[in-house]
Design an enzyme around this catalytic site. Structure first.
Site, PDB file in Angstrom:
ATOM      1  N   GLY A 180     -13.074   0.381  -6.478  1.00  0.00           N
ATOM      2  CA  GLY A 180     -13.530   1.770  -6.491  1.00  0.00           C
ATOM      3  C   GLY A 180     -15.034   1.822  -6.707  1.00  0.00           C
TER       4      GLY A 180
ATOM      5  N   GLY B 114     -16.605   4.792  -2.341  1.00  0.00           N
ATOM      6  CA  GLY B 114     -18.042   4.587  -2.565  1.00  0.00           C
ATOM      7  C   GLY B 114     -18.422   4.820  -4.014  1.00  0.00           C
TER       8      GLY B 114
ATOM      9  N   THR C  16     -16.224  -0.178   0.196  1.00  0.00           N
ATOM     10  CA  THR C  16     -17.213   0.563   0.979  1.00  0.00           C
ATOM     11  C   THR C  16     -18.563  -0.138   1.059  1.00  0.00           C
ATOM     12  OG1 THR C  16     -16.073   2.604   0.445  1.00  0.00           O
ATOM     13  CG2 THR C  16     -18.360   2.833   1.107  1.00  0.00           C
TER      14      THR C  16
ATOM     15  N   ASN D 282       0.831  -1.200   0.000  1.00  0.00           N
ATOM     16  CA  ASN D 282       0.000   0.000   0.000  1.00  0.00           C
ATOM     17  C   ASN D 282       0.868   1.254   0.000  1.00  0.00           C
ATOM     18  OD1 ASN D 282      -1.769   2.080   0.464  1.00  0.00           O
ATOM     19  ND2 ASN D 282      -2.690   1.187   2.300  1.00  0.00           N
TER      20      ASN D 282
ATOM     21  N   CYS E  22      -1.999   5.207   0.663  1.00  0.00           N
ATOM     22  CA  CYS E  22      -2.929   5.663   1.693  1.00  0.00           C
ATOM     23  C   CYS E  22      -2.794   7.172   1.863  1.00  0.00           C
ATOM     24  CB  CYS E  22      -2.673   4.978   3.039  1.00  0.00           C
ATOM     25  SG  CYS E  22      -3.788   5.630   4.313  1.00  0.00           S
TER      26      CYS E  22
END
Lengths: 305, 255
Positions: free
Chosen positions: A244, A218, A267, A128, A131
């Site tokens: 995504g 979201g 999400t 990652n 972030c």
């Protein structure tokens, strides 16, 4: 349904279907095991794991925005020791692949966590470097193609498992960072991480998030994910894990057709704890409806157009 | 205890109690069997653009009528949408969630502030011991008559229009209230005051906390509070309000 092939392959690892979870939205899998049959998932991608426990950011850490949400959790996690001792054995009791998300403040930390996890029974590591909610590490590594390539090749030296580089959408040209990850030796890339955003509480006339800035996720960001996956797929030959704003099977299929071999549900898990299984059901229903026998026939199928 | 799953449930009644404060009864079939005072439910908006559930504490549980009561304040567009719900409407819901109050003690002091008052009602109903109930409001009062059935009710208002002028601690002192257990829910500054009061007077206290949540089921780590000890789950000085809470013993947390 038996003659339908949902299996996909990334860097020599085969997955029973193309659906995994987006890091940070599914805990270590344990948190959802009451809601979801983890055996059904292609893979569980864990929350970011660091060398030592991280406490994360002050609260409020989340804010809703229309069609999306901002988060600034700050990669709170129990650290690699507890992850290996407690979370990993739990995940191993299920018939699913394990992708562990790796975070660090410095290049050395990324390498050390990678080395530790490489000695464990995990399938892939997702690095990652995107972030947006931590001061050091994270996105700082992910926005400059030269740094992306450098950290990828550095981590690759310690990785005994295939690595996925998770890319930031907060860049001018996603093709450049995708190519940099490939040049550094990444076995796959994943995108998109969250987009940086902000929300202001007009009654209090201050930032809603304690961190001021958060990552937007979201359904609001899905069109950006589709576009960036398409651009990255045309820039590199390594496989892509897309994420995504996927809420259902049809959303996942958009990302697959844009060029993703696998798709992560993020999400949506917060809104419907059973979202991952419903996405798989949705893909299967689409394939049945359209007489498609192999999911692999859909990967990047719009690219030629 | 069965697992709370997301389902559509029916609105039995939704009335305004006081300006901006609403009283919602939901048909809750299987939910009532597991529900405990101090737990909450996650309510979803019908407008799909408002993604996240709104965590609302359970005010009353009616096992005979298989229904639960939620009393909430309109604070934004989501709760504004709830305020327009009519009898017979369906609403998506997950619950009951979280760890509620533990019933204990022989002389209880229940302290509620503002929209932290509702979850104390079911607690007052279920607690069989002697009870003093202190309710703090800015000015307009609500639910105070519902509490009178279960104990002695003392009120504080900021403007002094009803009861003691000041806050809940002022009302406790003015009425010389004592207890061997405190239960409290309200805004963080009030909880800080209650925690301090309980420590000084060596009274055990259970506090119900509030924070912005995303998932409500312990996964996203949005709604944490600082803990005195390293938490078994997070392995840092953080506890999840939606999972280990919302009710904590005062000595478990730092406010």
């Amino acid at each position: 349904m038996n003659d339908m092939n949902m299996k996909v392959n990334i860097a020599g690892v085969s997955f029973k279907n193309p659906i995994t979870t987006a890091s940070g939205t599914f805990g270590s899998g344990m948190e959802y095991s009451d809601y979801v049959d983890l055996n059904r998932l292609g893979a569980v991608t864990t929350k970011g794991v660091s060398l030592v426990p991280w406490p994360g950011n002050p609260t409020p850490r989340v804010a809703e925005t229309y069609g999306g949400m901002l988060n600034a959790i700050g990669l709170q996690n129990p650290g690699v020791d507890v992850f290996i001792k407690r979370d990993l054995p739990f995940l191993k009791s299920f018939d699913t692949r394990i992708i562990v998300n790796v975070v660090g403040k410095t290049e050395e930390e990324y390498c050390e966590v990678t080395e530790r996890l490489s000695a464990c029974d995990v399938d892939m590591l997702e690095i990652n470097i995107s972030c947006p909610n931590v001061k050091e590490g994270g996105i700082a590594f992910g926005q400059d193609p030269r740094r992306v390539e450098a950290i990828t090749s550095q981590v690759k030296k310690y990785a005994k498992k295939p690595i996925i580089i998770k890319l930031s959408p907060n860049v001018t040209d996603i093709a450049e960072t995708a190519k940099a990850a490939e040049a550094g030796g990444a076995d796959a890339i994943s995108l998109i991480n969250t987009l940086t955003g902000m929300k202001i509480d007009i009654e209090r006339r201050t930032f809603l998030l304690a961190n001021k800035v958060g990552g937007l996720s979201g359904p609001a960001i899905k069109p950006i994910a589709v576009r960036m996956i398409y651009q990255a797929a045309n820039a590199v030959t390594i496989p892509i894990i897309g994420m995504g704003g996927v809420m259902d099977g049809e959303d996942a299929l958009e990302l697959i057709m844009a060029g993703a071999t696998m798709v992560a549900v993020g999400t949506a898990n917060f809104i419907n704890p059973r979202a991952t299984e419903e996405v798989i059901d949705g893909i299967e229903a689409y394939m049945l409806r359209n007489n498609i026998s192999d999911i692999n026939d859909l990967i990047g199928c719009v690219s030629g157009g | 205890m069965s697992i709370a799953i997301k389902k559509s449930i029916r609105v039995l009644k939704n009335l305004m109690l006081e300006e901006g404060v609403y009283d919602l009864w939901l048909e809750a079939d299987d939910m009532v069997a597991d529900a405990r005072p101090g737990q909450f439910v996650s309510l979803y908006c019908n407008d799909g653009g408002r993604l996240l559930p709104r965590p609302i504490s359970i005010c009353e549980i009616d096992r005979d009528k298989s229904s639960i009561r939620l009393v909430y304040r309109v604070l934004g567009k989501g709760t504004e949408e709830f305020s327009r719900l009519k009898t017979g409407d369906l609403i998506d819901c997950i619950g009951p969630l979280g760890r509620g109050f533990t019933l204990e003690g022989s002389k209880a002091l229940l302290i509620g502030g503002g929209i932290g008052i509702p979850p104390l009602l079911e607690l007052a109903k279920q607690l069989s011991c002697e009870k003093d109930i202190v309710l703090g409001y800015r000015d307009l009062t609500f639910l105070e008559n519902d509490f009178k059935k279960y104990g002695n009710v003392y009120i504080s208002t900021e403007d002094g229009s009803i009861g003691t002028k000041g806050n809940v601690i002022d009302a406790i002192k003015a009425n010389n209230l004592t207890a061997d257990i405190i239960y409290a829910c309200g805004p963080t500054p009030m909880l800080k005051g209650v925690k301090e009061y309980a420590e000084v007077n060596h009274i055990k206290a259970q506090l119900s906390l509030e924070e912005r949540m995303a998932c409500g089921i312990g996964a996203c780590l949005a709604c944490v509070c600082q803990s005195t000890e390293v938490d078994h789950h997070t392995n840092v000085h953080n506890k999840r309000i939606c999972k280990e809470g919302p009710v904590f013993y005062a000595d478990e947390i730092v406010l």
